[in-house]
Design a protein around this motif. Structure first.
Motif, PDB file in Angstrom:
ATOM      1  N   ARG A 124      37.760  52.718  85.249  1.00 52.39           N
ATOM      2  CA  ARG A 124      36.633  53.652  85.319  1.00 52.39           C
ATOM      3  C   ARG A 124      37.043  55.003  85.880  1.00 52.39           C
ATOM      4  N   GLY A 125      37.957  54.981  86.871  1.00 48.98           N
ATOM      5  CA  GLY A 125      38.392  56.224  87.493  1.00 48.98           C
ATOM      6  C   GLY A 125      39.205  57.103  86.544  1.00 48.98           C
ATOM      7  N   TYR A 126      39.568  56.548  85.404  1.00 47.34           N
ATOM      8  CA  TYR A 126      40.374  57.298  84.430  1.00 47.34           C
ATOM      9  C   TYR A 126      39.662  57.338  83.083  1.00 47.34           C
ATOM     10  N   LEU A 127      38.331  57.471  83.141  1.00 49.12           N
ATOM     11  CA  LEU A 127      37.528  57.584  81.915  1.00 49.12           C
ATOM     12  C   LEU A 127      37.737  56.418  80.950  1.00 49.12           C
ATOM     13  N   PHE A 128      38.078  55.235  81.494  1.00 50.33           N
ATOM     14  CA  PHE A 128      38.312  54.038  80.682  1.00 50.33           C
ATOM     15  C   PHE A 128      39.475  54.207  79.705  1.00 50.33           C
ATOM     16  N   ILE A 129      40.268  55.253  79.927  1.00 49.21           N
ATOM     17  CA  ILE A 129      41.428  55.455  79.053  1.00 49.21           C
ATOM     18  C   ILE A 129      42.387  54.258  79.129  1.00 49.21           C
ATOM     19  N   PRO A 130      42.631  53.680  80.347  1.00 50.98           N
ATOM     20  CA  PRO A 130      43.535  52.526  80.407  1.00 50.98           C
ATOM     21  C   PRO A 130      43.047  51.333  79.586  1.00 50.98           C
ATOM     22  N   LEU A 131      41.727  51.252  79.324  1.00 53.97           N
ATOM     23  CA  LEU A 131      41.184  50.140  78.535  1.00 53.97           C
ATOM     24  C   LEU A 131      41.352  50.401  77.045  1.00 53.97           C
ATOM     25  N   VAL A 132      41.112  51.629  76.631  1.00 48.88           N
ATOM     26  CA  VAL A 132      41.105  51.972  75.204  1.00 48.88           C
ATOM     27  C   VAL A 132      42.510  52.198  74.662  1.00 48.88           C
ATOM     28  N   LEU A 133      43.353  52.814  75.495  1.00 51.03           N
ATOM     29  CA  LEU A 133      44.663  53.247  75.011  1.00 51.03           C
ATOM     30  C   LEU A 133      45.567  52.117  74.505  1.00 51.03           C
ATOM     31  N   PRO A 134      45.677  50.976  75.227  1.00 51.72           N
ATOM     32  CA  PRO A 134      46.533  49.909  74.703  1.00 51.72           C
ATOM     33  C   PRO A 134      46.062  49.427  73.333  1.00 51.72           C
ATOM     34  N   LEU A 135      44.746  49.386  73.119  1.00 51.03           N
ATOM     35  CA  LEU A 135      44.228  48.945  71.823  1.00 51.03           C
ATOM     36  C   LEU A 135      44.644  49.917  70.726  1.00 51.03           C
ATOM     37  N   LEU A 136      44.460  51.217  70.996  1.00 52.61           N
ATOM     38  CA  LEU A 136      44.888  52.226  70.022  1.00 52.61           C
ATOM     39  C   LEU A 136      46.382  52.111  69.778  1.00 52.61           C
ATOM     40  N   GLY A 137      47.134  51.887  70.857  1.00 53.34           N
ATOM     41  CA  GLY A 137      48.586  51.777  70.751  1.00 53.34           C
ATOM     42  C   GLY A 137      48.998  50.589  69.900  1.00 53.34           C
ATOM     43  N   MET A 138      48.334  49.449  70.103  1.00 49.87           N
ATOM     44  CA  MET A 138      48.679  48.250  69.335  1.00 49.87           C
ATOM     45  C   MET A 138      48.322  48.443  67.873  1.00 49.87           C
ATOM     46  N   TRP A 139      47.185  49.095  67.632  1.00 48.51           N
ATOM     47  CA  TRP A 139      46.787  49.383  66.245  1.00 48.51           C
ATOM     48  C   TRP A 139      47.835  50.282  65.597  1.00 48.51           C
ATOM     49  N   TRP A 140      48.284  51.258  66.364  1.00 51.09           N
ATOM     50  CA  TRP A 140      49.296  52.189  65.861  1.00 51.09           C
ATOM     51  C   TRP A 140      50.608  51.478  65.560  1.00 51.09           C
ATOM     52  N   LEU A 141      51.019  50.598  66.478  1.00 49.42           N
ATOM     53  CA  LEU A 141      52.269  49.860  66.280  1.00 49.42           C
ATOM     54  C   LEU A 141      52.175  48.947  65.064  1.00 49.42           C
ATOM     55  N   ALA A 142      51.020  48.288  64.922  1.00 52.93           N
ATOM     56  CA  ALA A 142      50.846  47.370  63.798  1.00 52.93           C
ATOM     57  C   ALA A 142      50.955  48.116  62.473  1.00 52.93           C
ATOM     58  N   LYS A 143      50.520  49.361  62.461  1.00 49.10           N
ATOM     59  CA  LYS A 143      50.579  50.158  61.235  1.00 49.10           C
ATOM     60  C   LYS A 143      51.964  50.739  60.984  1.00 49.10           C
ATOM     61  N   HIS A 144      52.813  50.730  62.016  1.00 52.07           N
ATOM     62  CA  HIS A 144      54.119  51.364  61.876  1.00 52.07           C
ATOM     63  C   HIS A 144      55.238  50.405  62.253  1.00 52.07           C
ATOM     64  N   ARG A 145      55.326  49.311  61.506  1.00 52.45           N
ATOM     65  CA  ARG A 145      56.418  48.370  61.774  1.00 52.45           C
ATOM     66  C   ARG A 145      57.743  49.013  61.391  1.00 52.45           C
ATOM     67  N   PRO A 146      58.784  48.773  62.181  1.00 51.03           N
ATOM     68  CA  PRO A 146      60.080  49.376  61.846  1.00 51.03           C
ATOM     69  C   PRO A 146      60.639  48.841  60.543  1.00 51.03           C
ATOM     70  N   ALA A 147      60.302  47.576  60.186  1.00 47.08           N
ATOM     71  CA  ALA A 147      60.822  47.003  58.948  1.00 47.08           C
ATOM     72  C   ALA A 147      60.148  47.649  57.735  1.00 47.08           C
ATOM     73  N   ALA A 148      58.909  48.086  57.936  1.00 44.86           N
ATOM     74  CA  ALA A 148      58.126  48.575  56.800  1.00 44.86           C
ATOM     75  C   ALA A 148      58.544  49.976  56.369  1.00 44.86           C
ATOM     76  N   ASN A 149      59.002  50.800  57.331  1.00 47.87           N
ATOM     77  CA  ASN A 149      59.460  52.118  56.910  1.00 47.87           C
ATOM     78  C   ASN A 149      60.931  52.283  57.231  1.00 47.87           C
ATOM     79  N   GLY A 150      61.646  52.842  56.294  1.00 48.35           N
ATOM     80  CA  GLY A 150      63.101  52.862  56.366  1.00 48.35           C
ATOM     81  C   GLY A 150      63.684  53.767  57.425  1.00 48.35           C
ATOM     82  N   THR A 151      62.858  54.636  58.053  1.00 45.24           N
ATOM     83  CA  THR A 151      63.425  55.621  58.960  1.00 45.24           C
ATOM     84  C   THR A 151      63.889  55.007  60.265  1.00 45.24           C
ATOM     85  N   ASP A 152      63.325  53.842  60.604  1.00 48.22           N
ATOM     86  CA  ASP A 152      63.704  53.242  61.881  1.00 48.22           C
ATOM     87  C   ASP A 152      64.908  52.332  61.701  1.00 48.22           C
ATOM     88  N   ALA A 153      66.002  52.709  62.304  1.00 49.93           N
ATOM     89  CA  ALA A 153      67.186  51.861  62.234  1.00 49.93           C
ATOM     90  C   ALA A 153      67.008  50.657  63.142  1.00 49.93           C
TER      91      ALA A 153
END
Lengths: 154, 122
Positions: A124-153
């Motif tokens: 709460r002291g951080y505008l609930f950012i600590p609650l929302v951010l990991p979810l956004l981060g996981m969604w982002w990671l799920a969309k950007h698997r290293p195997a799926a795009n060739g740029t990640d060695a």
């Protein structure tokens, strides 16, 4: 040297080649917000430990651990490669677990956490950012698997 | 800490943040205008640092934790250069949004600094 940002800027807005695609585009905003949160957590934890560690060793140790993990998560989100991808997942899951567990405990049994942590009351002291951010981060990671795009060695 | 100056600083940081967010979401890449806005935010932070160092000598003492105050100030000083540096590395619309996020974060931090300096005597 340039007075306005019109046509020339639109052209340079095209995606270029990046070392790790995870850190370009809107992912940069995510990483930036993570960076700010990491900075806030580190700063706060530094002040707590430097001035009043004896008052609440558990809460402040937790603050320090959370701060370290936020820093690690920020780095892991930026770095390309499969290992960092796993580290990013691990840190995000850790953070999400932390905010849920500590957030719930701080409401159910406030005596356990008399002193604020980043995760008290679901961040709460951080505008609930600590609650929302990991979810956004996981969604982002799920969309950007290293195997799926060739740029990640691997 | 000079209260009116601090409020001006918060207003400038919020304005710079909103400007960058709007321009970024509108698809503009970082420009002299948006980078300049962050440079202005940084300049005001440096002035704030000088004021904070000088103020106690003129009887203007912080009422809260000095360590906490400077942790915020040093943290805030790091943000605009980091955001601008990043904006120069990748010129995309999202870098402009990042500039906005940094400026808004500075606004919040300066407000917290004002609280630390003054609120305890209120």
């Amino acid at each position: 040297m340039r007075e306005s940002n019109d046509m020339t800027d639109v052209r340079s807005a095209r995606p270029e080649s990046h070392r790790g695609r995870r850190m370009s585009g809107i992912g940069r905003v995510l990483v930036a917000v993570y960076g700010v949160l990491a900075l806030a957590a580190v700063g706060r934890s530094f002040v707590q430990i430097a001035t009043k560690f004896d008052e609440a060793p558990l809460a402040y140790s937790l603050s320090a651990l959370a701060a370290a993990v936020y820093v690690l998560a920020t780095i892991a989100l930026v770095r390309p490669g499969r290992t960092w991808y796993r580290v990013a997942w691990a840190t995000l899951v850790f953070e999400f677990t932390g905010v849920i567990v500590v957030g719930t405990l701080s409401i159910v049994d406030p005596a356990l956490f008399p002193h604020d942590t980043v995760w008290s009351w679901f961040g709460r002291g951080y505008l609930f950012i600590p609650l929302v951010l990991p979810l956004l981060g996981m969604w982002w990671l799920a969309k950007h698997r290293p195997a799926a795009n060739g740029t990640d060695a691997a | 800490m000079i209260e009116w100056f601090t409020w001006v600083q918060v207003a400038v940081a919020v304005a710079a943040g909103l400007l960058c967010l709007v321009l970024g979401l509108a698809g503009r890449v970082p420009s002299d205008l948006t980078n300049g806005a962050l440079a202005l935010v940084e300049l005001l932070l440096v002035v704030q640092l000088v004021v904070a160092i000088a103020a106690p000598a003129f009887g203007n003492e912080p009422t809260g934790s000095v360590l906490e105050f400077y942790t915020y100030l040093v943290g805030a000083l790091l943000l605009p250069p980091a955001a601008v540096f990043w904006a120069l590395l990748e010129r995309s619309r999202w870098s402009t949004v990042v500039l906005g996020v940094a400026a808004l974060a500075v606004a919040v931090m300066v407000y917290r600094m004002l609280q630390i300096w003054t609120v305890q005597q209120a």
